[in-house]
Design a protein around this motif. Structure first.
Motif, PDB file in Angstrom:
ATOM      1  N   TYR A  85     -20.461  31.841   0.428  1.00  0.00           N
ATOM      2  CA  TYR A  85     -19.870  32.270   1.692  1.00  0.00           C
ATOM      3  C   TYR A  85     -18.840  33.345   1.403  1.00  0.00           C
ATOM      4  CZ  TYR A  85     -16.384  28.618   0.381  1.00  0.00           C
ATOM      5  OH  TYR A  85     -15.479  27.838  -0.277  1.00  0.00           O
ATOM      6  N   ARG A 186     -19.130  26.702   6.902  1.00  0.00           N
ATOM      7  CA  ARG A 186     -17.879  27.315   7.378  1.00  0.00           C
ATOM      8  C   ARG A 186     -18.169  28.579   8.174  1.00  0.00           C
ATOM      9  NH1 ARG A 186     -14.567  25.764   2.711  1.00  0.00           N
ATOM     10  NH2 ARG A 186     -15.764  24.090   1.787  1.00  0.00           N
ATOM     11  N   ASP A 259     -12.772  31.004   5.734  1.00  0.00           N
ATOM     12  CA  ASP A 259     -13.633  30.219   4.839  1.00  0.00           C
ATOM     13  C   ASP A 259     -13.204  28.752   4.798  1.00  0.00           C
ATOM     14  OD1 ASP A 259     -11.476  31.797   3.421  1.00  0.00           O
ATOM     15  OD2 ASP A 259     -11.876  30.274   1.902  1.00  0.00           O
ATOM     16  N   ASN A 260     -12.120  28.423   5.483  1.00  0.00           N
ATOM     17  CA  ASN A 260     -11.706  27.017   5.560  1.00  0.00           C
ATOM     18  C   ASN A 260     -11.896  26.454   6.965  1.00  0.00           C
ATOM     19  OD1 ASN A 260     -10.949  27.028   2.884  1.00  0.00           O
ATOM     20  ND2 ASN A 260      -8.819  27.502   3.297  1.00  0.00           N
ATOM     21  N   ASP A 269     -10.857  21.380   3.791  1.00  0.00           N
ATOM     22  CA  ASP A 269     -10.183  22.062   2.687  1.00  0.00           C
ATOM     23  C   ASP A 269      -8.676  21.827   2.732  1.00  0.00           C
ATOM     24  OD1 ASP A 269     -12.618  22.847   1.826  1.00  0.00           O
ATOM     25  OD2 ASP A 269     -12.124  24.957   1.594  1.00  0.00           O
TER      26      ASP A 269
HETATM   27 MG    MG Z   1     -11.423  26.674   0.846  1.00  0.00          MG
END
Ligand code: MG
Ligand code: AMP
Length: 507
Positions: A85, A186, A259-260, A269
């Motif tokens: 990702y 994500r 990305d979290n 995360d």
């Molecule tokens: Mg992360």
């Protein structure tokens, strides 16, 4: 990095593995085996997650299962992989990231199982693929604490530790968290393929999510039959619900990079997160977040920003800009509605909860505006006097039961201002059933949250191989609104040394 070997002897852990993500094909991941962890031991185990996953609890006594979940034995039926990702970090495009230290084993009973901290992957960049004991304990406890609070989250089955050394600011020991979620996809997975103009892969990923997680999106009202816009709207709403819960409970995530952000609206995360001690909308829990981008009070706006990044990535599929904007607009309405409901519940305003017409009308009715004013006044007072957020709400709930407000009053420095607020509040609740209202408040305002210092006590004990504190905290945080008389001290104010705990992204 070790490729997955077809011929290695495998162990059975009694789960019916499926590998749906794997079926997306090699553009989406790299197949690879976890890296062994030296002489692992159990640090924490959640029986509730084992039950949810369909894993026999007795496996928690098995050395074979310990070895398997530490990444030392291949598990029969799994097809381990690290997914790719990209994402925006602190508002800037960061390019390719990926599972740099997490390996997806597969899916069992509709739940994906990941080993986090299980060694190098092609996406490890400068990292070592490992997670340290302290961050693994924090993630394990907080996942289960959030679930106990009724907040959407990824879950954690267990932590396995090892004396294997890893280097952060100082030498530390490593650990693996076994994480569980319906999906670990994500926003950044979509951004990855959009940024590379890989539209076939983008569509395959969106269709995968639609089919598996959002099958009703083809008919989402307001999306004109455009399934991708429908899905964006559903993600926006779920994200809004999640963040409304964060704000209500005083949870600061700390690293809301795209990305979290979970495509299912799950808190994920866990890094430098913190439950507020004193109420402070400007509170920054991540010591590397110098600009305060992810300060507590900015979380709703950041979630909205992140959804724009997702919408941008989905535009080649949605095609119609107005549909995308409409989908994004549902974040605000859902957040406001959910937030209002949660905060009114915290105040014990049962009539608001019973009123199903209290949806986001264009003209909020007078009572809603009055309640919002009552709440704003309270939060401003709490911020001014730096009132402990969790203790305030719990004491208010207890006072609702007893009718004596003195213990809440004690929390404020500006007593006349508090008295004026209390007068208004008392008038507001005068006609609401006291017993029912107190009951609700005691069920929604937790007595126990995972304050940083509590995590720290568990971590320090675990470093000395005493894992009882992790287990005790888990038991309490699974039922955070219950009384736990033996652990009364953990519901108190944080000790002075708690102010010196500095949590950064380094984990
Ligand atoms: Mg992360
Ligand atoms: P995070 O800030 O934990 O969400 O991580 C951001 C990115 O860095 C992700 O791609 C992670 O997989 C990667 N990452 C973080 N820590 C490590 C590590 N110790 N080794 C390898 N990759 C890491």
């Amino acid at each position: 990095m070790k490729p997955v070997s077809e011929s290695s002897p495998t162990v059975h852990i009694g789960l019916p593995w499926q590998n749906h993500f794997h079926q997306l094909g090699p553009d989406f991941f790299s197949p690879l085996a976890p890296q062994p962890l030296g002489a692992p031991y159990w640090v924490g185990r959640s029986e509730a997650v084992a039950d949810m996953l369909g894993l026999d609890r007795t496996h928690f006594q098995s050395d074979t299962v310990l070895q398997a979940l530490a990444g030392n034995l291949p598990i029969s039926g799994t097809k381990p992989l690290a997914s790719v990702y990209s994402g925006h970090q602190f508002g800037n495009w960061a390019g390719q990231l990926g599972d740099g230290r997490a390996i997806l084993l597969g899916e069992a009973n509709g739940l994906e199982v990941q080993l986090k901290g299980s060694g190098l992957t092609p996406y490890s960049r400068m990292g070592d693929g490992r997670a340290v004991l302290r961050s693994s304990i924090r993630e394990f406890l907080c996942s289960e604490a959030m679930h106990g609070l009724g907040i959407p989250t990824t879950r954690a089955l267990c932590v396995t530790g090892s004396d294997d050394e890893v280097w952060r600011e100082t030498p530390e020991t490593s650990a693996v968290v076994t994480r569980v979620a319906t999906s670990f996809i994500r926003f950044g997975h979509f951004e990855h393929f959009a940024a590379r103009n890989q539209l076939a892969q983008l569509r395959a990923l969106a269709d995968y999510c639609l089919a598996r997680y959002y099958p009703a999106c083809h008919t989402t009202p307001g999306s004109s039959g455009n399934a991708y816009a429908g899905m964006l709207q559903c993600v926006a709403k779920r994200t809004a619900v999640m963040v409304a819960h964060w704000q209500a409970v005083g949870f600061c995530h700390g690293v809301m990079n795209t990305d979290n952000m979970s495509i299912l609206g799950l808190t994920m995360d866990y890094g430098p997160f913190q439950f507020l001690d004193a109420y402070d909308p400007g509170h920054i829990c991540n010591h590397t977040d110098h600009g305060g981008r992810y300060a507590f009070g900015r979380q709703p706006a950041i979630a909205h920003w992140n959804l724009y990044a997702l919408a941008q990535a989905l535009m080649p599929l949605i095609e119609d800009q107005q549909l995308a904007l409409d989908a994004l607009a549902s974040f605000k309405t859902t957040f406001e509605q959910q937030s209002h409901q949660l905060m009114c519940a915290k105040l014990g305003l049962l009539d608001v909860l019973a009123d199903t017409t209290a949806t986001p009308a264009t003209e909020p009715h007078a009572q809603t505006l009055q309640d919002q004013a009552l709440l704003s006044k309270l939060l401003a007072l709490m911020a001014k006097d730096r009132v402990d957020y969790t203790i305030f709400w719990r004491r208010l709930s207890q006072c609702r039961a007893s009718g004596d407000h003195s213990t809440v009053r004690d929390l404020f420095l500006d007593r006349p201002a508090f008295d004026s607020w209390m007068l208004q509040y008392s008038e507001r609740i005068a006609h609401i059933n006291q017993g029912l209202s107190a009951n609700l408040m005691l069920k929604i305002n937790p007595k126990y949250v995972l304050r940083n210092y509590l995590g720290e006590i568990a971590i320090q004990a675990a470093k000395l191989k005493n894992f009882a504190v992790v287990a005790d905290l888990l038991g309490i945080l699974e039922r955070p609104c219950d009384e736990h008389p033996e652990s009364e001290a953990w519901a108190g104010f944080p000790p002075d040394w708690a102010a010196d705990i500095a949590i950064s992204c380094s984990s």
